[in-house]
Design an enzyme around this catalytic site. Structure first.
Site, PDB file in Angstrom:
ATOM      1  N   HIS A  22     -24.398  -7.465  13.886  1.00 54.18           N
ATOM      2  CA  HIS A  22     -23.869  -7.382  14.616  1.00 54.18           C
ATOM      3  C   HIS A  22     -24.261  -7.694  16.096  1.00 54.18           C
ATOM      4  CE1 HIS A  22     -20.788  -4.519  12.176  1.00 54.18           C
ATOM      5  NE2 HIS A  22     -21.271  -5.536  11.475  1.00 54.18           N
TER       6      HIS A  22
ATOM      7  N   ASP B  91     -25.585  -3.892  10.686  1.00 55.27           N
ATOM      8  CA  ASP B  91     -24.928  -3.507  11.893  1.00 55.27           C
ATOM      9  C   ASP B  91     -25.722  -4.010  13.145  1.00 55.27           C
ATOM     10  OD1 ASP B  91     -23.677  -1.378  14.026  1.00 55.27           O
ATOM     11  OD2 ASP B  91     -22.877  -0.627  12.005  1.00 55.27           O
TER      12      ASP B  91
END
Length: 566
Positions: free
Chosen positions: A400, A377
């Site tokens: 991310h 993430d």
């Protein structure tokens, strides 16, 4: 192809909207130990800090004075013993050549008695005070050769030995002085080893031992207390280290921490595995590892549990530790102020959802420095209420990217402002520098944000503002976000994009982005051809790109494209 950007000057900001507030600093503070305020909150009382700094200055001045006095004493000892060695050589030489005593009468040479401690330069009774006495060597003969008798050789050796002894004694005294003060520091810096409270490197739950050691360290009456988790693998359930503490606490983690079982037993329904709450002047450091043993087989763990959470913490630091395989966020700083995190290594599989490396929320004056983060993430996520935060020297990937948000999911969220992200590298991430807000959000603001000196390597969305963030497709996508984004600067961003759209600013129809500046953007899209840009609902953006950005009316189609790389 390179995507050039020209500079159009910095936007004029109001006094309320400066890049950093007047109380902030781009450099992390020197976090000095201080007496706890006793208020129970993580804040730091300015009066206590001033008193503690004054006390430290007084102690440093006293130690400097004592050390200076010790140095003078050592120099005096060296000088006196050197003079005494020279005097002994002269006296012995005179005794052997003339064999005269102090009255002038002939006598046999006798061994000299050991000198008194305070009388290292003896003289004849009633004799006038002698000046400096030097060792006189025999005069050279006609050949230039200066003979030295056996006695003279012995005397020279004695001189060398005496001077060496004086130096050794001086060093010993200095060493004794340092050890004395180290011993004093050790007495006021008590160490609480978890093993003394029953902890063992095993699969058994050491929670009670950890809590007992913390209670002893936190309640210590000394200036500093150290909670030590030594080398070894320790199983421990969820622990809550609560303050306020009487002492400044240093938590040294040199071992490996794991849940009591691989399935995470004892962590179900727990917000945080290791929680520090309402503590000031805290240092968490060491060469150890927090291994939450999160297992990701195409799905997230059943419970979302942060590995390390700092809640209501002030004037504190986390450094040098390793975090792997979290069951949620790896590190979460919440409702805290003046926190420095540096030299961290954070790692989780690329397919591990919700494993943000470092999350900040409702906190101010936070520094995230010189760390390696690769997760499934966001490497770093700055949530609602993040104020005056610096992210510097972070290497991110996989993951991310570095995100501000998501914002606007809940009612009553605090504004985000004064953020600086600089000197970072992103490699192979699905996003680079991202600001994300939910559609149909309550009103809030995100402003005074600077991205500076960033390197991208094969990043899918290098620069993106996404005000239609809906990762699971269950949002009121037709209702605009009410988060106002303004005064955002992208400066000296370079590298490669793995997508053709290198810059996307997709803002709210109801609250368009304003005063966005792009300066020296150097992004290449490689074999994809010229990089493209897409702007939507952006006001006051500096002229930035060639080719010119596409102004999109169909927000829904853009959002679907972005959702594929959430």
């Amino acid at each position: 192809m390179v995507l050039p950007v020209t500079r159009d000057g910095s936007p004029v900001l109001s006094s309320e909207e400066q890049v950093l507030s007047s109380s902030s600093s781009p450099e992390p503070p020197l976090l000095l130990p201080q007496a706890p305020s006793g208020s129970g909150s993580g804040g730091v009382a300015s009066g206590d800090m001033g008193e503690e700094n004054d006390r430290l200055r007084r102690e440093n001045g006293q130690l400097s004075l004592e050390l200076s006095q010790m140095r003078k004493l050592c120099n005096n000892i060296l000088h006196v013993m050197s003079n005494y060695a020279s005097a002994q050589q002269i006296d012995a030489a005179n005794a052997s050549s003339a064999a005269l005593n102090c009255s002038g009468e002939s006598a046999e040479a006798t061994p000299l008695p050991p000198p008194a401690v305070l009388d290292l330069m003896p003289s004849c009774p009633g004799a006038p005070a002698a000046g400096p006495r030097l060792l006189v060597l025999p005069t050279a003969d006609a050949t230039g050769f200066r003979p030295i008798s056996g006695l003279g050789f012995v005397l020279l050796q004695t001189a060398v030995h005496m001077r060496a002894m004086a130096a050794i004694i001086s060093i010993f005294i200095l060493h004794w002085f340092i050890m004395l003060h180290r011993g004093h520091a050790y007495n006021t810096n008590s160490v609480y080893d978890v093993r003394k409270y029953g902890a063992k490197p095993s699969n058994g739950n050491n929670k009670n031992a950890f809590m007992a050691a913390w209670a002893a360290a936190c309640g210590s009456a000394t200036d500093k207390a150290t909670l030590l988790i030594p080398q070894g693998t320790f199983a421990v359930g969820a622990v809550k280290f609560s303050g306020p503490c009487k002492a400044s606490v240093v938590v040294v983690v040199d071992g490996v921490l794991r849940p009591p079982c691989a399935g995470g037993c004892g962590l179900s329904g727990v917000d945080a595995w290791i929680l520090f709450i309402s503590v000031s002047n805290l240092l968490v450091t060491g060469a150890g590892t927090f291994d939450a043993q999160g297992s990701y087989q195409n799905s997230a763990p059943k419970s979302f549990t942060t590995t390390l959470k700092l809640e209501g913490v002030g004037n504190s630091r986390v450094s040098g530790l390793r975090f792997i395989n979290s069951r949620g966020f790896h590190v979460n700083v919440d409702q805290s102020n003046h926190v420095v995190a540096e030299g961290l290594h954070i790692q989780a599989p690329p397919n591990s959802p919700n494993t943000d490396g470092f999350h900040v929320g409702r906190s101010n004056h936070v520094w995230i420095l010189d760390s390696f983060i690769g997760t499934g993430d966001d490497c770093v996520s700055l949530g609602p209420g993040s104020t005056d935060v610096v992210v510097r020297g972070v290497v991110c990937g996989p993951g991310h990217g570095i995100s501000i948000g998501s914002l606007g999911k809940y009612q009553g969220e605090e504004d985000v402002r004064g953020l600086i992200i600089k000197n970072c590298t992103l490699s192979g991430t699905t996003n680079g520098l991202r600001i994300k807000t939910w559609p149909a959000s309550p009103p809030s603001r995100a402003f005074n944000i600077t991205f500076q000196d960033i390197v991208m390597a094969n990043v899918y969305n290098p620069i993106i503002i996404d005000q239609h963030y809906c990762p699971h497709g269950q949002c009121a996508i037709n209702k605009p976000s009410m988060v106002q984004i303004s005064d955002v600067t992208y400066e000296r961003i370079r590298g490669t994009s793995s997508s053709k759209m290198a810059v996307q600013l997709l803002c709210s129809e109801e609250r368009p982005c304003s005063r966005v500046r792009l300066d020296s953007i150097n992004l290449s899209c490689g074999q994809l051809g010229p990089c493209g840009t897409r702007f939507s609902n952006v006001q006051g953006v500096s002229p930035c790109c060639f080719p010119p950005p596409e102004q999109e009316d169909d927000v829904e189609s853009n959002t679907k494209q972005i959702q594929t790389v959430q």
